[in-house]
Design a protein around this motif. Structure first.
Motif, short mmCIF file in Angstrom:
data_model
loop_
_atom_site.label_atom_id
_atom_site.label_comp_id
_atom_site.label_asym_id
_atom_site.label_seq_id
_atom_site.Cartn_x
_atom_site.Cartn_y
_atom_site.Cartn_z
N LEU A 10 -4.03 3.19 7.42
CA LEU A 10 -4.18 2.47 6.16
C LEU A 10 -5.61 2.04 5.94
O LEU A 10 -6.39 1.90 6.90
CB LEU A 10 -3.25 1.24 6.16
CG LEU A 10 -1.78 1.50 6.48
CD1 LEU A 10 -1.03 0.17 6.62
CD2 LEU A 10 -1.14 2.37 5.39
N ILE A 14 -6.10 -2.87 2.92
CA ILE A 14 -4.68 -3.17 3.17
C ILE A 14 -4.53 -3.85 4.54
O ILE A 14 -3.77 -4.81 4.69
CB ILE A 14 -3.83 -1.89 3.09
CG1 ILE A 14 -3.77 -1.40 1.63
CG2 ILE A 14 -2.41 -2.15 3.60
CD1 ILE A 14 -3.00 -0.12 1.43
N GLN A 15 -5.28 -3.39 5.53
CA GLN A 15 -5.20 -4.02 6.85
C GLN A 15 -5.65 -5.48 6.79
O GLN A 15 -5.06 -6.35 7.45
CB GLN A 15 -6.07 -3.25 7.86
CG GLN A 15 -5.49 -1.89 8.22
CD GLN A 15 -6.26 -1.19 9.32
OE1 GLN A 15 -6.43 -1.74 10.40
NE2 GLN A 15 -6.75 0.01 9.04
N ILE A 34 5.73 5.28 8.18
CA ILE A 34 4.45 5.30 7.43
C ILE A 34 3.81 6.68 7.44
O ILE A 34 3.43 7.20 6.37
CB ILE A 34 3.49 4.20 7.96
CG1 ILE A 34 3.99 2.82 7.50
CG2 ILE A 34 2.05 4.45 7.49
CD1 ILE A 34 3.23 1.64 8.09
N LEU A 59 3.76 0.10 2.34
CA LEU A 59 2.37 0.25 2.81
C LEU A 59 1.82 1.65 2.57
O LEU A 59 0.73 1.78 2.00
CB LEU A 59 2.28 -0.13 4.29
CG LEU A 59 2.45 -1.62 4.60
CD1 LEU A 59 2.57 -1.86 6.09
CD2 LEU A 59 1.29 -2.44 4.02
N PRO A 60 2.52 2.72 2.96
CA PRO A 60 1.96 4.05 2.68
C PRO A 60 1.90 4.39 1.19
O PRO A 60 0.97 5.07 0.75
CB PRO A 60 2.90 5.01 3.43
CG PRO A 60 4.18 4.24 3.57
CD PRO A 60 3.78 2.81 3.73
N GLU A 63 -1.06 2.60 -0.16
CA GLU A 63 -2.24 3.31 0.34
C GLU A 63 -2.59 4.48 -0.58
O GLU A 63 -3.75 4.66 -0.98
CB GLU A 63 -1.97 3.81 1.76
CG GLU A 63 -3.03 4.75 2.34
CD GLU A 63 -4.32 4.04 2.71
OE1 GLU A 63 -5.34 4.73 2.86
OE2 GLU A 63 -4.31 2.79 2.83
#
Length: 379
Positions: A10, A14-15, A34, A59-60, A63
């Motif tokens: 990521l 985002i992290q 992910i 999350l993905p 991304e």
């Protein structure tokens, strides 16, 4: 690149957002899913409640979305069976991206939602019937969708929701990435998504390893008084109380309130604003006891629930699993209490064998939660 940590796939942005949420290590399901979603695969995945399924798909997708220079076309559609789950998913979206999202649910004013859609959200989270209605009104344009998610999919394909879910699937473009997830993948789900890879995560035995199960015997007429005594004796930090019948929610609420126990109620007949207010107060800790029907058993993700108290056993055993799983989330421990009569205790004994859990009998004696076996030994 650390292949054992899917978060390294990521962006730094985002992290950083995950770090602010105190999320630094992916769960097993996030590590598995992910990369699959980043690789544009269609996937249906099953993972126990409380294992992080929502971020596993969000999350993905976020991304990929944040690499998209177009900021006005609808790209992601997330479908959920209930208002509560849809609201939580939308909050999760807002916690990890600044791209616009909208909550579109039945029962809310249509005109207000149409106004919201004029802001060009790239992510829509909501319920199937209302989203389909707005697609037909040409207020939601799905021509440029890149992904559609069916969350708690086993409930979305049940008889009462099937037609709306099927209708949405027929409407979305064929090239759209399909993602579906649930704590339990039933046969109907697998048929509905035939041809899509099924990923079943190894059981983490949260129900067995992280949750302590207590059984308290009480006749039907004594159940609410037993509940009151339990609350006074145990003083739970955050307790979610379940009953199968919506009318019993108000009954329990009124009797506990009369006995000066501070609590709130939540059921499908309440106004959505009242339901949201109750959840918000419970989530923030302003109120420590929430009474609900099974409407909230699926997908209600509130951290730090220490106790789940079941005032009956649901006819669908999956609901027992989903109820119990509201505690012991994110690796924490919790207590699941069943207050039941003799018939329900026989059912509970069957569940004990079926699920491989250990149920400990408890009673309220002299203002304390006690093991009746030890008390009998003392006598």
């Amino acid at each position: 690149m650390d292949t054992t940590n899917s978060f390294t796939l990521l962006s730094e942005n985002i992290q950083n957002r995950l770090n602010k949420l105190n999320i630094t290590t992916p769960t097993q399901v996030q590590n598995k899913i992910i990369p699959e979603i980043l690789d544009n695969k269609n996937v249906i995945f099953q993972s126990e409640t409380g294992t992080g399924k929502t971020f596993a798909y969000l999350l993905p997708l976020i991304e990929k979305l944040e690499k998209d220079e177009d900021k006005i076309k609808l790209r992601i559609l997330v479908l959920a069976p209930t208002f509560e789950l849809a609201s939580q998913i939308n909050l999760a979206v807002k916690s990890i991206t600044d791209r616009k999202s909208a909550l579109i649910i039945g029962g809310s004013p249509l005109k207000r939602q149409i106004e919201t859609l004029k802001e060009k959200p790239q992510i829509i989270v909501g319920t199937c019937a209302r989203i389909a209605e707005l697609i037909h009104l040409k207020k939601i344009k799905i021509n440029y969708l890149t992904a559609t998610i069916f969350d708690e999919t086993d409930r979305l394909v049940k008889k009462e929701s099937f037609d709306d879910t099927e209708h949405i699937r027929e409407l979305i473009p064929k090239e759209t990435q399909i993602i579906a997830c649930s704590a339990t993948l039933n046969k109907q789900t697998k048929i509905f998504f035939a041809g899509i890879e099924n990923v079943v995560m190894p059981t983490e035995n949260i129900l067995k390893n992280n949750i302590t199960h207590w059984a308290i015997l009480a006749e039907q007429r004594d159940k609410i008084e037993t509940l009151r005594k339990f609350i006074v004796a145990e003083n739970p930090e955050k307790a979610l109380i379940f009953t199968s019948r919506a009318d019993q929610v108000e009954n329990i609420y009124s009797k506990l309130t009369f006995k000066k126990i501070s609590c709130l109620s939540l059921h499908s007949k309440e106004d959505k604003k009242d339901r949201k207010a109750a959840i918000d107060k419970f989530r923030s800790g302003k109120i420590s006891i929430l009474i609900t029907s099974d409407l909230a058993a699926r997908g209600l993700d509130i951290q730090n629930i220490t106790h789940v108290i079941q005032m009956d056993l649901p006819s669908d055993d999956d609901f027992f699993i989903h109820r119990s799983g509201r505690t012991a989330r994110a690796g924490k421990k919790g207590i699941n209490v069943v207050i039941g009569d003799e018939h329900e205790m026989r059912h509970f004994a069957q569940l004990e064998k079926q699920l491989g859990i250990t149920v400990y009998p408890r009673m309220i004696y002299d203002g304390k939660i006690s093991d009746p076996n030890i008390l009998n030994e003392k006598e």
